[in-house]
Design a protein around this motif. Structure first.
Motif, PDB file in Angstrom:
ATOM      1  N   GLU A 103      46.132  36.059  36.104  1.00  0.00           N
ATOM      2  CA  GLU A 103      45.221  35.196  36.821  1.00  0.00           C
ATOM      3  C   GLU A 103      44.145  36.065  37.634  1.00  0.00           C
ATOM      4  O   GLU A 103      43.157  35.584  37.495  1.00  0.00           O
ATOM      5  CB  GLU A 103      46.256  34.039  37.776  1.00  0.00           C
TER       6      GLU A 103
ATOM      7  N   ASP B 187      51.094  36.376  37.307  1.00  0.00           N
ATOM      8  CA  ASP B 187      50.176  36.434  38.482  1.00  0.00           C
ATOM      9  C   ASP B 187      48.991  37.449  38.132  1.00  0.00           C
ATOM     10  O   ASP B 187      47.550  37.111  38.702  1.00  0.00           O
ATOM     11  CB  ASP B 187      50.903  36.350  39.911  1.00  0.00           C
TER      12      ASP B 187
ATOM     13  N   ARG C 234      40.250  36.303  37.304  1.00  0.00           N
ATOM     14  CA  ARG C 234      39.310  35.990  38.483  1.00  0.00           C
ATOM     15  C   ARG C 234      38.237  36.930  38.617  1.00  0.00           C
ATOM     16  O   ARG C 234      37.155  36.918  38.896  1.00  0.00           O
ATOM     17  CB  ARG C 234      40.113  35.791  39.803  1.00  0.00           C
TER      18      ARG C 234
END
Length: 626
Positions: free
Chosen positions: A253, A250, A257
């Motif tokens: 990710e 996570d 971003r």
């Protein structure tokens, strides 16, 4: 970075064909007959504004080139950091790590067993010591009985001499009884001497066991406890690593971003430079309108400006000043907002790099990352502590083996001593049988002699009674020896088993140590590299963030720039913007703007023509890149 006090060379900071090369060209001769009546200071002010605009534009490109380079390098490092974190997670949770955990689990239980057996050894030696005390009492009783046999042998010799018989010869009896009682005395003395030696050996073995119990067993217990605690911590750490590896996906990710947002935010440098180029283009028009530039140097599609009458020219000049003031404020406000967003995203990446380093240190290192991270180095690896506990337990186990060898040798000596005593007691039993047979034979002979052999017969019967008592005592001694021998044998077998178990534990711990040392070395190298990469990435991101303070400076410049344009407009006669002026504005700038906000501001000055040129989708500054 170029600051307000540095004046770059003209035409060096804007691409050819952008309009800025003609903006910063040297002013041509003043066309006095076509100029607007403006204060003398206006032309100089416009020249100053042209220079200030160029100086405000110059650092943007340099700033964003530096930020882009630092971001690109830090992105490569962050990708490598992610790979290293995953490699560390795989390393500590690998098949070798599982094997080491399984081995140490068995070692813990084996160590506990050895510590418990050390207590049993001492208890067994206590039992042997008590058996030795009981056998000493039995040998004392046996010696007393043999003493009685000795007295009876002397009496029998006296009685046999007094018997006069032509048919029976008691000289053999005299010789045998004398031989047997001496043999019994010697054998009993030998057995008693062995018992003394044996009891001393038992005392020595017991002292060695007690010394081991006092010096080593507590350490062995402590080693097992500490090893089990380290093992529990290792198992918990591996579980935490598995959980962190899931969370890390996570985080990757989120980092992706943030990176995408940073890359998007980098566009603001190009967009803002283009918007400032548009303002510079308008400054050239202003200089032409005020007569500070040669109209013939204008682009062919703008030479119509020279044909405007002075009143119309004044109105257009005021409108352009108002329009460009708004454009400058808006461009730099947007720039400051985007730079703040970029700084926030870079700060997020910086925080991510620090968080990864901190979590890696907590999971794979000592758990104290601060000082280590300052120097770009990781603290001691967690496995180093586990390996140290295994090494400590291995040393204690080696001490146990050496002490156990001493005790085992003493137990073997005790066991051999009981075997020798068993042979002595068997010899005493054989003497008893011979003595009983001899006494029975003598009794029969004395019975045939009648009254003459009665005294000797009584002595022979007493000898038989003593031999039965000797047999009972020797049987009790033999039973005690058998029991003690079984105990000694059990101790010997248990000691041998414990020795083999300790050797097996040593082998397993040595293998586990090798695995842990290898994992520790690999982990330390990977952790050191990860911490260094995180420190390098943090340094790069911090370097990238430093120039982003340009945003507030650009806003200050924009405000000052707009105020000075308003000063120029205020020096001219006030006039309402008619449709002709709006058309002129659109003719000059309507097709120039590439960003929605530029067109919106333009529409506020020239509303009659602007809406047709505003993108209905409102695509924003991304229109510039499409």
């Amino acid at each position: 970075m170029t600051g307000p006090d540095t004046a770059p060379q003209l035409n060096d900071d804007f691409p050819k064909g952008s309009g800025m090369d003609s903006i910063f060209a040297a002013p041509g001769p003043r066309a006095a007959e076509d100029s607007v009546a403006v204060p003398d200071s206006t032309a100089g002010l416009l020249r100053d504004l042209t220079v200030e605009l160029r100086e405000a534009s110059a650092p943007i490109e340099a700033t964003f080139l530096g930020v882009g380079d630092a971001l690109g390098r830090s992105l490569g490092l962050l990708n490598a950091i992610g790979d290293r974190f995953r490699a560390l997670s795989t390393l500590i949770d690998s098949e070798d790590g599982s094997r080491a955990v399984d081995m140490l689990t068995g070692v813990c239980s084996g160590t506990d067993g050895l510590a418990g057996n050390a207590r049993h050894t001492l208890d067994g030696l206590d039992g042997l010591e008590q058996a030795g005390t009981g056998m000493a009492a039995l040998f004392t009783n046996l010696s007393a009985i043999i003493g009685e046999i000795t007295a009876l042998a002397i009496n029998a010799k006296v009685q046999s001499v007094q018997i006069r018989s032509t048919t029976d010869d008691f000289s053999v009896f005299n010789r045998e009884i004398d031989r047997l009682h001496r043999l019994a005395e010697e054998t009993t003395a030998k057995a008693s001497s062995r018992l003394v030696t044996l009891r001393a050996a038992i005392t020595t073995a017991k002292g060695s066991a007690a010394g081991f119990q006092h010096d080593n067993r507590a350490h062995l217990d402590d080693a097992g406890t500490r090893l089990r605690r380290s093992l529990d911590a290792l198992v918990a750490r591996r579980a935490a690593v598995r959980e962190a590896a899931c969370r890390f996906a996570d985080r990757v990710e989120e980092i992706g971003r943030r990176i995408a947002r940073c890359i998007g935010d980098l566009q603001v440098g190009d967009v803002t430079s283009q918007r400032l180029a548009h303002i510079g283009d308008a400054l050239e028009v202003l200089r032409a309108l005020t007569g500070d530039a040669d109209p013939t140097l204008l682009r062919s599609d703008r030479r119509w400006l020279a044909t405007l009458e002075p009143g119309r020219r004044a109105e257009l000049l005021v409108a352009i000043c108002e329009l460009q003031g708004r454009q400058c404020r808006d461009a730099n406000r947007d720039f400051a907002q985007q730079v703040a967003s970029l700084a926030a995203n870079l700060a997020g990446l910086l925080q991510d790099a620090g968080a990864i380093a901190g979590e890696a240190q907590r999971l794979f290192g000592s758990g104290v990352p601060s000082a280590a991270q300052r120097d770009g180095e990781a603290g001691p690896a967690f496995l180093q502590g586990v390996a140290a506990e295994v090494d400590r337990a291995l040393q204690l186990l080696d001490r146990y083996c050496r002490a156990d060898e001493v005790i085992r040798a003493q137990v073997v000596q005790v066991s051999d001593g009981f075997g020798a005593m068993r042979r002595d007691v068997a010899a005493i039993h054989s003497i008893d049988v011979d003595m009983r047979l001899m006494g029975l034979n003598t009794t029969l002979k004395c019975t045939r002699l009648g009254p003459a052999g009665r005294a000797l017969g009584v002595v022979a019967q007493e000898l038989r009674a003593c031999s039965r008592r000797t047999e009972d005592v020797s049987e009790a001694i033999a039973q005690a020896i058998r029991s003690a021998s079984e105990r000694a044998g059990d101790l010997d077998r248990r000691s041998a088993d414990d020795h083999l178990a300790a050797a097996g534990l040593t082998d397993r711990m040595t293998v586990a140590m090798g695995i842990l040392r290898t994992l520790q070395a690999d982990q330390e190298r990977a952790l050191q590299a990860l911490i260094r990469d995180c420190a390098t990435a943090s340094g790069l991101l911090g370097t990238a963030m430093a120039p982003l303070g340009i945003g507030p400076r650009q806003e200050e410049f924009a405000e000052r720039f707009a105020q000075r344009l308003a000063l120029i407009a205020g020096s001219l006669p006030a006039a309402a913007h008619g449709a002709d002026v709006a058309g002129d504005l659109h003719r000059l700038f309507g097709d120039t703007y590439t960003v929605d906000s530029e067109r919106l501001i333009h529409g506020g000055i020239a509303p009659s023509v602007s809406p047709a040129h505003i993108d209905a989708d409102g695509a924003g500054m991304d229109d510039f890149f499409l």
